[in-house]
Design a protein around this motif. Structure first.
Motif, PDB file in Angstrom:
ATOM      1  N   VAL A 122     -31.646 -30.242 -38.671  1.00  0.00           N
ATOM      2  CA  VAL A 122     -32.176 -31.600 -38.564  1.00  0.00           C
ATOM      3  C   VAL A 122     -32.450 -31.930 -37.096  1.00  0.00           C
ATOM      4  O   VAL A 122     -33.425 -32.603 -36.759  1.00  0.00           O
ATOM      5  N   MET A 123     -31.613 -31.384 -36.177  1.00  0.00           N
ATOM      6  CA  MET A 123     -31.818 -31.608 -34.740  1.00  0.00           C
ATOM      7  C   MET A 123     -33.112 -30.944 -34.276  1.00  0.00           C
ATOM      8  O   MET A 123     -33.975 -31.583 -33.667  1.00  0.00           O
ATOM      9  N   VAL A 124     -33.256 -29.657 -34.569  1.00  0.00           N
ATOM     10  CA  VAL A 124     -34.440 -28.912 -34.122  1.00  0.00           C
ATOM     11  C   VAL A 124     -35.724 -29.554 -34.664  1.00  0.00           C
ATOM     12  O   VAL A 124     -36.711 -29.702 -33.943  1.00  0.00           O
ATOM     13  N   CYS A 166     -22.786 -30.554 -26.646  1.00  0.00           N
ATOM     14  CA  CYS A 166     -23.254 -31.766 -25.981  1.00  0.00           C
ATOM     15  C   CYS A 166     -23.063 -33.060 -26.765  1.00  0.00           C
ATOM     16  O   CYS A 166     -22.988 -34.123 -26.168  1.00  0.00           O
ATOM     17  N   ALA A 167     -23.029 -32.991 -28.082  1.00  0.00           N
ATOM     18  CA  ALA A 167     -22.918 -34.192 -28.932  1.00  0.00           C
ATOM     19  C   ALA A 167     -24.029 -35.210 -28.688  1.00  0.00           C
ATOM     20  O   ALA A 167     -23.822 -36.407 -28.825  1.00  0.00           O
ATOM     21  N   THR A 168     -25.227 -34.751 -28.324  1.00  0.00           N
ATOM     22  CA  THR A 168     -26.367 -35.665 -28.171  1.00  0.00           C
ATOM     23  C   THR A 168     -27.323 -35.564 -29.366  1.00  0.00           C
ATOM     24  O   THR A 168     -28.496 -35.880 -29.259  1.00  0.00           O
ATOM     25  N   CYS A 169     -26.778 -35.084 -30.484  1.00  0.00           N
ATOM     26  CA  CYS A 169     -27.604 -34.945 -31.693  1.00  0.00           C
ATOM     27  C   CYS A 169     -26.960 -35.698 -32.856  1.00  0.00           C
ATOM     28  O   CYS A 169     -27.178 -35.389 -34.019  1.00  0.00           O
ATOM     29  N   HIS A 170     -26.160 -36.706 -32.509  1.00  0.00           N
ATOM     30  CA  HIS A 170     -25.414 -37.494 -33.492  1.00  0.00           C
ATOM     31  C   HIS A 170     -26.357 -38.239 -34.453  1.00  0.00           C
ATOM     32  O   HIS A 170     -27.326 -38.831 -34.017  1.00  0.00           O
ATOM     33  N   GLY A 188     -29.139 -27.453 -27.422  1.00  0.00           N
ATOM     34  CA  GLY A 188     -29.892 -26.584 -28.315  1.00  0.00           C
ATOM     35  C   GLY A 188     -29.119 -26.164 -29.563  1.00  0.00           C
ATOM     36  O   GLY A 188     -29.447 -25.159 -30.176  1.00  0.00           O
ATOM     37  N   GLY A 189     -28.085 -26.928 -29.905  1.00  0.00           N
ATOM     38  CA  GLY A 189     -27.381 -26.644 -31.156  1.00  0.00           C
ATOM     39  C   GLY A 189     -26.131 -25.818 -30.999  1.00  0.00           C
ATOM     40  O   GLY A 189     -25.665 -25.194 -31.943  1.00  0.00           O
ATOM     41  N   ASN A 190     -25.564 -25.821 -29.819  1.00  0.00           N
ATOM     42  CA  ASN A 190     -24.412 -24.991 -29.496  1.00  0.00           C
ATOM     43  C   ASN A 190     -23.076 -25.696 -29.643  1.00  0.00           C
ATOM     44  O   ASN A 190     -22.060 -25.170 -29.208  1.00  0.00           O
TER      45      ASN A 190
END
Ligand SMILES: Cc1cc2nc3c(=O)[nH]c(=O)nc-3n(C[C@H](O)[C@H](O)[C@H](O)COP(=O)(O)OP(=O)(O)OC[C@H]3O[C@@H](n4cnc5c(N)ncnc54)[C@H](O)[C@@H]3O)c2cc1C
Ligand code: FES
Lengths: 424, 108
Positions: free
Chosen positions: B26-28, B48-52, B43-45
């Protein structure tokens, strides 16, 4: 100037992508052209030294190509800018390798950096650096089980490649000139912890050793002779000895560079007009308790994003936004490193052992204030402490040290009570 | 290439419906298509938790329980964690299953 401002971005990497996205989202009224030397739309480099070496399928593209077209951003890829001719007030003309010419009213340099590579290794087979997709595609087939990889330089990219190659069944030796690995960025205790984990995984790590001679036969590197006389035979050599900022275009405009393009708090270079962002730009130290008169080199995805965000504000004539503390991560096999802030010699280092033997956290205190954190295999603790730094929530050395206290919880509590205090 | 639709609801209530590739996260899918508010710095690793995102309640059971790492990261997101909070780099698109996510008002 008549009509919309013509903005030229030189370089089409991470920082350029972040800048374009920021401008699109902010409703920038000018016309944007991006000229990039590589044939690809902007992509992420971090996977290249990690998952991509493993399977070669990790998706690295940032925005899909249609994104740029839909927002009227003109992408000229695979065509480096070879000359810039300044006009008045930051305007000018760019000439590309293809002979194409782009006139601009405002310029942003986002040219990144290129890996250092000793000239005597030019044209020698078996020697690799890692920056681009093509570099990774060239290295991947060389990392076959049983082959001996020597990595020169124990920085982040070098150690990531070392760990990936070890995971693929290679024999791996790392040679570092400094007396410890990751010397520039990591606390010594933390760095020793990382070295220990890599050694336990079977990677040989030599520190305090220089290469005295490259052993080359039939046009291929076969080994290195170290300063102490030791000879190490090898099948593949990876150079991880850092990257130099690409400042050719900046210098052709007469902009001050040392070594990156020197920029102010708004990412503006010495001519007062041109902007520079990402790996090619050396900006003021914006870290917690940092000294803004000091220029720092940061090569990270976070810095690309932060500097792009600042540049968007500058280009729109808005107030420069506060940026969160600089941070980055590095995944080296099972070793997960995260760092926030810029530790300095003289800071007091306080250790935290979260319980898991592979995990270790170091907090750096300056005049009693937490200013930076390094964490190995402790992402939860790291995120909590990073949040503390972002929101200037005080943490004491005793609290940091206490494995029973969860930083995330502590910070959440303090932010809540700060909010309710503000409300009363 | 099989595709499915992800509906991204912004903090102001707009909905962007994006055709994404099955297997992508969903992030990509958001980053690729320039959906504002999902950053995905690492990049999904899980670094970072910036894809909440907040995932629609009835779609939560489609995914296995989150692992400890994601759980700890979610405690530190910029916007408040809710019961339906997930890191969108950990949610993959599946054939025949549309997804509905709400984007929080801050990621960093
Ligand atoms: C292998 C690797 C792993 C990494 N891992 C991490 C990580 O785990 N975490 C992290 O935070 N950071 C990591 N980084 C760093 C991060 O990728 C960089 O900081 C980031 O890419 C910088 O973005 P940039 O746009 O400034 O430069 P780049 O992404 O390098 O883009 C610059 C672009 O400008 C182009 N260019 C140069 N000169 C010209 C010219 N004259 N004309 C036109 N185009 C030109 C270049 O070809 C390039 O495409 C890694 C980097 C590498 C190489
Ligand atoms: S993209 Fe970084 S944690 Fe999801």
């Amino acid at each position: 100037m008549s009509g919309a401002e013509r903005l030229l971005v030189v370089g089409a990497g991470q920082a350029a992508a972040d800048l374009v996205t920021g401008l699109v989202e902010a409703g920038y009224p000018g016309r944007i052209t991006v000229v990039g030397a590589e044939p690809h739309p902007p992509y992420q480099r971090p996977p290249l030294s990690k998952g991509y070496l493993d399977d070669g399928v990790a998706e690295v593209t940032l925005r899909a190509e249609h994104y740029y077209a839909e927002h009227g951003v003109h992408m000229m890829l695979g065509d480096p800018v070879v000359a810039l001719t300044p006009g008045r007030d930051g305007s000018g003309t760019a000439r590309c390798a293809s002979g194409g010419v782009v006139e601009y009213d405002r310029l942003v340099l986002a040219t990144g950096a290129v890996p250092r590579r000793p000239a005597e290794l030019d044209g020698v087979a078996g020697v690799h650096v890692l920056r681009t997709i093509e570099d990774a595609d060239g290295l991947r087939p060389e990392l076959r089980p049983g082959r001996h990889l020597v990595v020169l330089g124990a920085g982040f990219v070098g150690l990531e490649v070392a760990a990936a190659a070890r995971g693929l069944g290679c024999t791996v030796t790392v040679v570092e000139v400094a007396d410890r690995i990751l010397g520039r960025v990591l606390d010594p205790v933390l760095a020793e912890h990382v070295a220990g984990l890599h050694r336990a995984d079977g990677i040989t790590v030599h520190t305090g050793r220089t290469v005295a001679e490259w052993l080359i036969a039939d046009g291929r590197v076969r080994g290195v002779r170290l300063g102490d006389g030791t000879e190490i035979g090898l099948d593949v050599l990876v150079l991880g000895i850092g990257a130099a900022p690409c400042t050719g275009p900046a210098r052709s405009l007469g902009l001050r560079c040392d070594p990156g393009v020197l920029v102010d708090a708004g990412q503006v270079a010495s001519d007062g007009h041109t902007l520079a962002i990402g790996d090619c730009a050396d900006g003021p130290d914006r870290s917690p308790a940092g000294d803004p008169t000091r220029r720092v080199r940061l090569e990270s995805v976070d810095h690309a994003a932060s500097s792009a965000r600042v540049a968007v504000a500058t280009l729109l004539g808005r107030e420069v936004p506060a940026v969160p503390p600089p941070w980055f991560w590095s995944d080296q096999g099972r070793v997960r490193i995260q760092v926030v802030g810029l530790p300095r010699p003289g800071d007091r280092a306080v250790l935290r052992r979260p319980g898991d033997a592979d995990a270790l956290v170091v907090g750096h205190f300056r005049h009693g204030q937490l200013v930076a954190v390094g964490a190995v295999n402790a992402p939860g603790d790291f995120m909590g402490l990073r949040k503390a730094l972002t929101h200037r929530v005080p943490i004491t050395p005793d609290e940091l040290r206490d494995p029973q206290l969860r930083p995330a919880k502590l910070v959440a509590q303090r932010l809540r009570s700060r909010k309710s205090n503000a409300a009363t | 290439m099989t595709t499915t639709t992800v509906h991204y609801r912004t903090p102001t209530g707009e909905v962007h419906s994006i055709e994404g590739t099955v297997g992508d996260s969903v992030m990509v899918t958001a980053v690729r298509n320039g959906v504002t508010g999902i950053v995905g710095q690492c990049g999904g690793n899980l670094s970072c938790a910036t894809c909440h995102v907040y995932l629609a309640e009835d779609e939560l059971p489609r995914y296995p329980e989150m692992d400890e790492m994601e759980d700890e990261m979610l405690d530190c997101t910029a916007a408040d964690r809710e019961d339906n909070s997930r890191l969108s780099c950990q949610l993959d698109l599946r054939a025949g299953e549309e997804l509905h996510v709400t984007i929080p008002d801050a990621q960093q």
